[in-house]
Design a protein around this motif. Sequence first.
Motif, PDB file in Angstrom:
ATOM      1  N   LEU A   1       0.832  -1.202   0.000  1.00  0.00           N
ATOM      2  CA  LEU A   1       0.000   0.000   0.000  1.00  0.00           C
ATOM      3  C   LEU A   1       0.867   1.252   0.000  1.00  0.00           C
ATOM      4  O   LEU A   1       1.951   1.291   0.585  1.00  0.00           O
ATOM      5  CB  LEU A   1      -0.906   0.015   1.235  1.00  0.00           C
ATOM      6  N   SER A   2       0.364   2.315  -0.630  1.00  0.00           N
ATOM      7  CA  SER A   2       1.041   3.610  -0.600  1.00  0.00           C
ATOM      8  C   SER A   2       0.995   4.174   0.817  1.00  0.00           C
ATOM      9  O   SER A   2      -0.004   4.038   1.525  1.00  0.00           O
ATOM     10  CB  SER A   2       0.351   4.577  -1.570  1.00  0.00           C
ATOM     11  N   HIS A   3       2.083   4.822   1.248  1.00  0.00           N
ATOM     12  CA  HIS A   3       2.185   5.335   2.621  1.00  0.00           C
ATOM     13  C   HIS A   3       1.077   6.323   2.948  1.00  0.00           C
ATOM     14  O   HIS A   3       0.648   6.411   4.108  1.00  0.00           O
ATOM     15  CB  HIS A   3       3.540   6.008   2.827  1.00  0.00           C
ATOM     16  N   ASP A   4       0.646   7.106   1.968  1.00  0.00           N
ATOM     17  CA  ASP A   4      -0.355   8.153   2.221  1.00  0.00           C
ATOM     18  C   ASP A   4      -1.648   7.925   1.464  1.00  0.00           C
ATOM     19  O   ASP A   4      -2.473   8.833   1.346  1.00  0.00           O
ATOM     20  CB  ASP A   4       0.222   9.531   1.858  1.00  0.00           C
ATOM     21  N   GLY A   5      -1.820   6.729   0.928  1.00  0.00           N
ATOM     22  CA  GLY A   5      -3.024   6.452   0.140  1.00  0.00           C
ATOM     23  C   GLY A   5      -4.248   6.216   0.992  1.00  0.00           C
ATOM     24  O   GLY A   5      -4.150   6.007   2.214  1.00  0.00           O
ATOM     25  N   PRO A   6      -5.435   6.219   0.392  1.00  0.00           N
ATOM     26  CA  PRO A   6      -6.684   6.022   1.149  1.00  0.00           C
ATOM     27  C   PRO A   6      -6.792   4.626   1.767  1.00  0.00           C
ATOM     28  O   PRO A   6      -7.421   4.458   2.811  1.00  0.00           O
ATOM     29  CB  PRO A   6      -7.782   6.247   0.100  1.00  0.00           C
ATOM     30  N   ASP A   7      -6.163   3.623   1.138  1.00  0.00           N
ATOM     31  CA  ASP A   7      -6.270   2.251   1.657  1.00  0.00           C
ATOM     32  C   ASP A   7      -5.563   2.102   3.004  1.00  0.00           C
ATOM     33  O   ASP A   7      -6.121   1.512   3.941  1.00  0.00           O
ATOM     34  CB  ASP A   7      -5.674   1.259   0.644  1.00  0.00           C
TER      35      ASP A   7
ATOM     36  N   ARG B   1      -4.818   4.548   5.032  1.00  0.00           N
ATOM     37  CA  ARG B   1      -5.472   5.428   5.998  1.00  0.00           C
ATOM     38  C   ARG B   1      -6.722   4.794   6.585  1.00  0.00           C
ATOM     39  O   ARG B   1      -7.095   5.071   7.729  1.00  0.00           O
ATOM     40  CB  ARG B   1      -5.839   6.752   5.322  1.00  0.00           C
TER      41      ARG B   1
END
Length: 629
Positions: free
Chosen positions: A87-93, A95
């Motif tokens: 997952l991306s560090h700042d992505g919606p998933d 979060r």
Amino acid sequence: MILGADLLRIEDLSISFAMLGGRVDAVRKASLRVSPGKVTALVGESGSGKSVLSQAVMGILPKIAVASGRILFNDPLDDTQTDILKLSHDGPDIRAIRGRRIGKIFQEPMTSLSPLHTIGDQVSEVLTIHEDMSKDERYERTIEMLRLVGFPKPERAFRMYPFELSGGMRQRAMIALALICRPALLIADEPTTALDVTIQAQILRLLKDLQQEFNMAMLLITHDLGVVANVADEVVVIYHGEVMEAGTVEDIFRRPTHPYLKGLMAAVPHFDMKPGERLKALREVPVNASQLLGKSGGKEPPGPEILLSARDLSKSYKVRKAGFFRQPDETPMRAVDGVSFDIRRGECLGLVGESGCGKTTVSKMLMRAVTPDAGSILFHDRQGPIDVLRAEGAQLQRLRSKIQMVFQDPVSSLSPRMTVQNILSEPLEIHKRGTPKSRLEMVSALMEVIGLNSRYLNRYPHSFSGGQRQRIGIARALALGPELLICDEPVSALDVSVQAQILNLLKDLQKDLGLTYLFISHNLAVVDYMADRIAVMCAGRIVELAPREILMGAPVHPYTKSLLAAVPFPDLDRPLDFSALQAANASDMRNWSAPFREDDDGHGLATADLGDGHLVLARNNADVRELRP
């Protein structure tokens, strides 16, 4: 075991950092699991990769980190499986998971909470981010959570700032913040390291109750094997980023196999140690105190038996109740209340009690860093007695060299702008000892004494580990050849293995240099290992004082008994009795039995002598025979 049975499964996780000196491997092919509703303890020393691993699970690794492997989170809420590493560090998933499905309690609550926002704002902010709620609903949920974590007046706590709370209450606020969204997994990173034994027991009981109430899993990161034995279901032991051993808590404690795990267990001080028995540090520090003999006055003719006498010490502080722009309503708060004791030459006097009981204030009075409102302190030097509170000029200068202190925090007590050579030679320069050449020889000898190579003299404190920094602090205290060393929580910030090094070092120095210690700590097992006599402080008073074996074996005062009952043993056969533990009220006099309580007018207590040097604070008219156990 099928994959879905694990809430969190980490497979072959490797994490490295690209640094100027080359790549640093923080975690190497680590694998572990956390089962639903269970507590998995991750145990290891500082620098072993525990916190980095927890950062990877939360998706908050620094950008320079390179990670490989899998971190699989099986969310029971929607029955989905997510590889957090992808997952991306700042992505919606991420979060949607971080803070909502996985919560985290950080090690130091003071630096983890914003000083500019109230507790209520910080806890309810999590709901603002993750839940679709009205302002009133967020307020009600926050108040409910603050009540659950043990705030007696949650509406008042909602409006308070972190600096207005004690360490234990700040940690409770941190727990409320982590649990407000009812996560499936809680990561607790050293949640009780800096807390008193009684506060630690409260927090452990709270975490255990909340975990059962929410049916929540927990990844507990710690180096305290006593905490692990009382809370964990499974244990994972990590060393230099590699998992050394893993299994159920029964297997780990009753049948340890890896030498590192056995070494950790042998380094823990415990109450069953025989007289003269030595802690087994993982890495022994060679001590050569003979380097100082004759240079620092180590072996001198014996002086008076009593080295220091303190009588009726009292100190009050005025607490500001009003704001900055109004006339302050100042009410005195008594920090130290009629404290008297003697320190005998060559002994180690332990001083124990909870935070805020006045231990450090007493030590500062002995150093003349704080002036008491009343009382007297006499230092019986070999050249004659010195009135500590009235000494001036040359006499004060002599006193300063005779009493030195080892501080609690090895980071903030050493100047980051000075090399080790400058740090160790500074006391010699201030007291005009020797020539530049002889000072350098003395500094080299001090490095030899504490087990560090003299080639490190031009290094700065930041390039040393916590244990090495504490050894430098001890060397600085020894530079002037003191007779009394005040050790204020000298090992509370250290791992159990490094703690064993420092305690053994202090014992060796006491034996070889004839030092006298006042050893201040809230860790009763450490004091039991170090001290000859122990004084117990509560609310500014010494409530019990006795030789170590008497106090530990047959305590009389209810407060002393509460302290001992709250100590977590690294032994499955001696668990903490959470149901009977009244740790939250240990210092509340109203819960003590009648002989130890004050009269209605706040007076009537005096020191009773039970014999064999055993003193206890009790009512004037109390029968000594009834007080004896």
